[in-house]
Structures are given as C-alpha cells and as structure tokens.
Design a protein around this motif. Sequence first.
Motif, PDB file in Angstrom:
ATOM      1  N   ARG A  65      63.968 -16.251 -44.043  1.00 40.69           N
ATOM      2  CA  ARG A  65      64.027 -17.173 -44.052  1.00 40.69           C
ATOM      3  C   ARG A  65      64.718 -17.491 -45.744  1.00 40.69           C
ATOM      4  N   LEU A  66      63.929 -16.966 -46.635  1.00 38.48           N
ATOM      5  CA  LEU A  66      64.808 -17.295 -47.820  1.00 38.48           C
ATOM      6  C   LEU A  66      66.075 -16.484 -48.242  1.00 38.48           C
ATOM      7  N   ALA A  67      66.551 -15.276 -47.614  1.00 41.50           N
ATOM      8  CA  ALA A  67      67.243 -14.252 -47.765  1.00 41.50           C
ATOM      9  C   ALA A  67      68.624 -15.767 -46.784  1.00 41.50           C
ATOM     10  N   LEU A  68      68.049 -16.337 -45.672  1.00 38.69           N
ATOM     11  CA  LEU A  68      69.148 -16.644 -44.975  1.00 38.69           C
ATOM     12  C   LEU A  68      69.991 -17.890 -45.421  1.00 38.69           C
ATOM     13  N   LEU A  69      68.713 -18.488 -46.244  1.00 36.58           N
ATOM     14  CA  LEU A  69      69.340 -19.914 -47.455  1.00 36.58           C
ATOM     15  C   LEU A  69      69.433 -20.394 -48.233  1.00 36.58           C
ATOM     16  N   ALA A  70      69.614 -18.444 -48.454  1.00 32.86           N
ATOM     17  CA  ALA A  70      70.567 -17.933 -50.135  1.00 32.86           C
ATOM     18  C   ALA A  70      71.909 -18.025 -49.640  1.00 32.86           C
ATOM     19  N   ARG A  71      72.094 -17.560 -48.172  1.00 38.24           N
ATOM     20  CA  ARG A  71      73.205 -17.135 -47.461  1.00 38.24           C
ATOM     21  C   ARG A  71      74.283 -18.177 -47.840  1.00 38.24           C
ATOM     22  N   LEU A  75      69.638  -2.560 -42.755  1.00 41.92           N
ATOM     23  CA  LEU A  75      70.213  -1.699 -43.388  1.00 41.92           C
ATOM     24  C   LEU A  75      71.687  -1.042 -43.342  1.00 41.92           C
ATOM     25  N   ALA A  76      71.253  -0.455 -41.685  1.00 43.18           N
ATOM     26  CA  ALA A  76      72.417  -0.077 -41.448  1.00 43.18           C
ATOM     27  C   ALA A  76      73.822  -0.619 -41.264  1.00 43.18           C
ATOM     28  N   LEU A  77      73.514  -2.495 -40.845  1.00 49.69           N
ATOM     29  CA  LEU A  77      74.306  -3.264 -40.255  1.00 49.69           C
ATOM     30  C   LEU A  77      75.180  -3.622 -42.093  1.00 49.69           C
ATOM     31  N   ALA A  78      74.306  -3.498 -42.824  1.00 49.84           N
ATOM     32  CA  ALA A  78      75.075  -3.901 -44.149  1.00 49.84           C
ATOM     33  C   ALA A  78      75.762  -2.546 -44.662  1.00 49.84           C
ATOM     34  N   GLU A  79      75.326  -1.355 -44.595  1.00 53.69           N
ATOM     35  CA  GLU A  79      75.985  -0.430 -44.636  1.00 53.69           C
ATOM     36  C   GLU A  79      77.821  -0.740 -43.695  1.00 53.69           C
ATOM     37  N   ARG A  80      77.365  -1.406 -42.789  1.00 56.99           N
ATOM     38  CA  ARG A  80      78.650  -1.109 -41.770  1.00 56.99           C
ATOM     39  C   ARG A  80      79.863  -2.139 -42.346  1.00 56.99           C
ATOM     40  N   GLU A  81      78.979  -3.475 -42.388  1.00 55.08           N
ATOM     41  CA  GLU A  81      79.386  -4.905 -43.238  1.00 55.08           C
ATOM     42  C   GLU A  81      79.666  -4.406 -44.338  1.00 55.08           C
ATOM     43  N   GLY A  82      79.721  -3.477 -45.225  1.00 52.37           N
ATOM     44  CA  GLY A  82      80.477  -2.952 -46.226  1.00 52.37           C
ATOM     45  C   GLY A  82      79.275  -3.823 -47.969  1.00 52.37           C
ATOM     46  N   LEU A  83      78.067  -4.088 -46.991  1.00 54.16           N
ATOM     47  CA  LEU A  83      77.696  -4.952 -48.210  1.00 54.16           C
ATOM     48  C   LEU A  83      76.594  -4.438 -49.264  1.00 54.16           C
ATOM     49  N   GLU A  84      76.880  -4.035 -50.385  1.00 55.33           N
ATOM     50  CA  GLU A  84      76.342  -3.966 -51.079  1.00 55.33           C
ATOM     51  C   GLU A  84      74.740  -3.921 -51.692  1.00 55.33           C
ATOM     52  N   VAL A  85      74.033  -3.540 -51.609  1.00 56.50           N
ATOM     53  CA  VAL A  85      72.141  -3.970 -51.568  1.00 56.50           C
ATOM     54  C   VAL A  85      71.530  -3.300 -52.588  1.00 56.50           C
ATOM     55  N   ALA A  86      70.829  -4.014 -53.233  1.00 56.81           N
ATOM     56  CA  ALA A  86      69.606  -2.928 -54.937  1.00 56.81           C
ATOM     57  C   ALA A  86      69.002  -3.816 -54.969  1.00 56.81           C
ATOM     58  N   PHE A  87      67.790  -3.341 -54.953  1.00 55.21           N
ATOM     59  CA  PHE A  87      66.196  -3.835 -54.821  1.00 55.21           C
ATOM     60  C   PHE A  87      66.079  -3.436 -56.108  1.00 55.21           C
ATOM     61  N   LYS A  88      64.880  -4.336 -57.022  1.00 53.59           N
ATOM     62  CA  LYS A  88      64.040  -4.015 -57.729  1.00 53.59           C
ATOM     63  C   LYS A  88      62.691  -4.752 -58.215  1.00 53.59           C
ATOM     64  N   GLU A  89      61.967  -4.048 -59.061  1.00 57.01           N
ATOM     65  CA  GLU A  89      60.136  -4.993 -59.454  1.00 57.01           C
ATOM     66  C   GLU A  89      60.934  -5.876 -60.897  1.00 57.01           C
ATOM     67  N   VAL A 149      70.250 -11.794 -45.638  1.00 52.86           N
ATOM     68  CA  VAL A 149      71.499 -11.894 -46.548  1.00 52.86           C
ATOM     69  C   VAL A 149      73.102 -12.100 -45.607  1.00 52.86           C
ATOM     70  N   LEU A 150      72.472 -11.211 -44.052  1.00 50.41           N
ATOM     71  CA  LEU A 150      73.893 -11.137 -43.244  1.00 50.41           C
ATOM     72  C   LEU A 150      73.650 -12.001 -41.923  1.00 50.41           C
ATOM     73  N   GLY A 151      72.512 -13.558 -41.911  1.00 52.30           N
ATOM     74  CA  GLY A 151      73.269 -14.012 -41.254  1.00 52.30           C
ATOM     75  C   GLY A 151      72.562 -13.928 -40.336  1.00 52.30           C
ATOM     76  N   LEU A 152      70.996 -12.919 -39.895  1.00 52.01           N
ATOM     77  CA  LEU A 152      70.342 -13.160 -39.035  1.00 52.01           C
ATOM     78  C   LEU A 152      69.115 -13.478 -39.281  1.00 52.01           C
ATOM     79  N   LYS A 212      80.426 -15.101 -47.272  1.00 55.33           N
ATOM     80  CA  LYS A 212      80.422 -13.541 -46.674  1.00 55.33           C
ATOM     81  C   LYS A 212      79.867 -12.792 -47.864  1.00 55.33           C
ATOM     82  N   PRO A 213      78.728 -12.658 -48.366  1.00 59.10           N
ATOM     83  CA  PRO A 213      78.003 -11.448 -49.857  1.00 59.10           C
ATOM     84  C   PRO A 213      79.115 -10.442 -50.137  1.00 59.10           C
ATOM     85  N   LYS A 214      79.501  -9.548 -50.900  1.00 63.06           N
ATOM     86  CA  LYS A 214      80.013  -8.712 -50.847  1.00 63.06           C
ATOM     87  C   LYS A 214      78.973  -7.747 -51.990  1.00 63.06           C
TER      88      LYS A 214
END
Length: 218
Positions: free
Chosen positions: A24-30, A79-93, A65-68, A36-38
């Motif tokens: 829900r947090l990421a959906l609100l951010a979208r 993660l597979a959907l993001a790759e197919r849509e060309g969405l680059e994602v990164a995680f860090k602490e 972020v993908l809208g789901l 559409k985020p890159k």
Amino acid sequence: MGLLDMIGPVMVGPSSSHTAGACRLALLARHLLGEKPKRVEFGLHGSFAKTGAGHGTHLALVAGVLGLSPDDERLKESLALAEREGLEVAFKEVELGDVHPNTVRMVLEGEKEHLTVTGSSLGGGLVRIFDLEGFEVRITGQAPTLVVKNVDTPGVVARVARILADDEVNIAHLTVSRKKRGGEAMMSLEVDRPLSEIPLLYLQSLSYILWVRQLPPV
C-alpha cells in the motif's frame, strides 16, 4: 472499526504489516509520482531492513510501485514483472532516526517527475506517508486524498478549501507544511469524495499552485 479491521486486510501474505502495508505504501507513492516509474530505490529502515526479506517486503514494495494491490496474486512475481517492464529497482538499509520500525524511504524517478516519499506500515495493513519531498504530510490511503504543492502566500489554504466547498467536497483531515516563509508549501487533504474534474483543472491552473495530485483510496 469493523470486523475486517480486527482480522486484517485481504492480501497475499504472509504479513499484514510487512507485506500488505508495504504494498500500500508503494502504491500510494506511484500515485504521487503521477506517471509510470522508470527507477525506484527503496531505503529500508528498522524491521523492514532486518526481517523484510522473509516477509515478502521487497516483493510487496515492487508490486505496489507497479500498480498492484495487496491482494493481487502477481505480487509474488513482482521482481520478474518489474524486469519485464523495464523498471529498475534497488534496495538498501537506511537509518531514519526516531520513526516506526516498519518505515521505508522511496526515491522514484519517471520520465518527468522525481519524488522522495517516506512512510510507515503501522500494523494490520494500516499505513501512513508522513514525508513528501521534505514536507510533512498525512496520507493514509483510507480516503480520497488531494495533495497540493503551492507558493507560500496568504490565503492559499482558504482558496483551496473554497474550491472544495463549492464542489461540495468535505475535508476530513488537513495537514499544511512549509520549509520557509514565502517559499514552497504543501498541503494534504483527506476528503469524503474526489474533487470533480473541472474544479480540479481550475485548481491546477492557478498561478500559485505548483503541483497537484489526487489519490484514490488503496
């Protein structure tokens, strides 16, 4: 509060806070990005950083972020959907100080927009975005929400409220924040129903209004 609030949200598990809330947090951010985020960078704080991987937090954030929605079965494949849509994602602490342990800072980039959004998953699927581009906001996703970035000039809050009143839209909660007097300011308004199209276009056309987003409940 109803029975479903006690049981928790309809979702793809395993956790209402680490999975459904994160989505829900990421959906609100979208919705706040408005396009559409890159690229998205997720800064995970506290429990999100330490136990998120086991609770599907990474998958849920990307799904949002993908809208789901949290109950979308495709969340597990995000993660597979993001790759197919060309969405680059990164995680860090990250260490975000005295905030809820289930907190994430999201940096989103689209073709035109760039936003930093910080929010917390409060348990039971409840969420709150409390920081948008350094401005204090209150966005829970429980009601239609209007977010307005404006020039800090006298009367803007009253004028926005008048536009809503003329459209018979009732304000349930209002948060106003500014970084300095006479600079930029932001207001977030949780309302009973969305603002109609023509009043929304009129609001966006005003010279002292810099940016408007109308968010649906999520």
